[in-house]
Design an enzyme around this catalytic site. Structure first.
Site, short mmCIF file in Angstrom:
data_model
loop_
_atom_site.label_atom_id
_atom_site.label_comp_id
_atom_site.label_asym_id
_atom_site.label_seq_id
_atom_site.Cartn_x
_atom_site.Cartn_y
_atom_site.Cartn_z
N LEU A 1 -5.35 -3.49 5.60
CA LEU A 1 -6.23 -3.28 6.15
C LEU A 1 -7.47 -3.27 4.38
O LEU A 1 -6.64 -3.84 3.30
CB LEU A 1 -6.12 -1.86 5.76
N VAL B 1 -11.82 -3.16 2.50
CA VAL B 1 -12.99 -2.90 2.97
C VAL B 1 -13.44 -4.19 1.82
O VAL B 1 -13.37 -3.60 0.67
CB VAL B 1 -12.98 -1.33 2.81
N GLU C 1 3.57 -1.34 2.73
CA GLU C 1 3.05 -1.89 1.32
C GLU C 1 2.19 -1.71 1.29
O GLU C 1 0.99 -2.43 1.79
CB GLU C 1 3.83 -3.18 1.43
N ASN D 1 -3.03 -0.15 -6.26
CA ASN D 1 -4.21 0.11 -5.71
C ASN D 1 -3.71 1.50 -5.65
O ASN D 1 -3.35 2.01 -4.60
CB ASN D 1 -3.88 -0.50 -4.56
N TYR E 1 -3.86 6.47 1.58
CA TYR E 1 -2.32 6.64 3.10
C TYR E 1 -2.00 8.40 2.48
O TYR E 1 -1.31 8.93 3.71
CB TYR E 1 -0.80 5.71 2.46
#
Length: 149
Positions: free
Chosen positions: A73, A75, A107, A112, A119
């Site tokens: 994922l 951006v 993971e 981060n 999440y």
């Protein structure tokens, strides 16, 4: 914001690989890895977020009957904070639910915190750590799990 989500295509790989380099270097996926993932349509599902035909984000899901895995994922740095990552994640989780996966794992880099908080807001909880998981940097990963309600 006029961002739309759509299935990732092979033609998107140059843009996706550019974002990989921007976001995850030196721990980037290769074009060959993405080509392999996109060829496995029975268990893989990849999306891009597009704004005016420019790829500004992407995400991928690996789904089996007993569990799913958010494979990636990302951006674009300049577009973070606009909710694009949340939209991508929500789409991946909806697909995992549609496929009947009772558990979703992922993971995320231990450093981060912004992603970890996203999440958590979507029902994930930390279940462990993988030391030196990301290569070649050797960065640690936090393993997170969401169980379907």
């Amino acid at each position: 914001m006029n961002v739309r989500l759509r299935p990732m295509r092979l033609a998107d790989l140059p843009a996706v690989l550019g974002l990989e380099e921007e976001l995850f270097a030196p721990d980037t996926w290769t074009a060959a890895m993405y080509r392999d993932e996109l060829s496995r349509t029975d268990t893989r599902w990849y999306l891009v977020a597009e704004d005016d035909e420019q790829v500004v984000g992407y995400g991928g899901l690996i789904a089996y009957p007993d569990e799913a895995h958010v494979a990636t994922l990302g951006v674009a740095t300049a577009r973070q904070g606009e909710g694009i990552g949340a939209r991508l994640l929500d789409a991946l989780l909806t697909e995992a639910d549609r496929r009947g996966s009772p558990v979703v794992l992922l993971e995320v880099r231990a450093d981060n915190g912004v992603a970890q908080e996203l999440y958590r807001r979507r029902g994930f909880a930390e279940i462990g750590r993988r030391r030196g998981y990301y290569q070649p940097s050797g960065a640690d990963a936090v393993v997170m799990k969401r169980e379907r309600l």
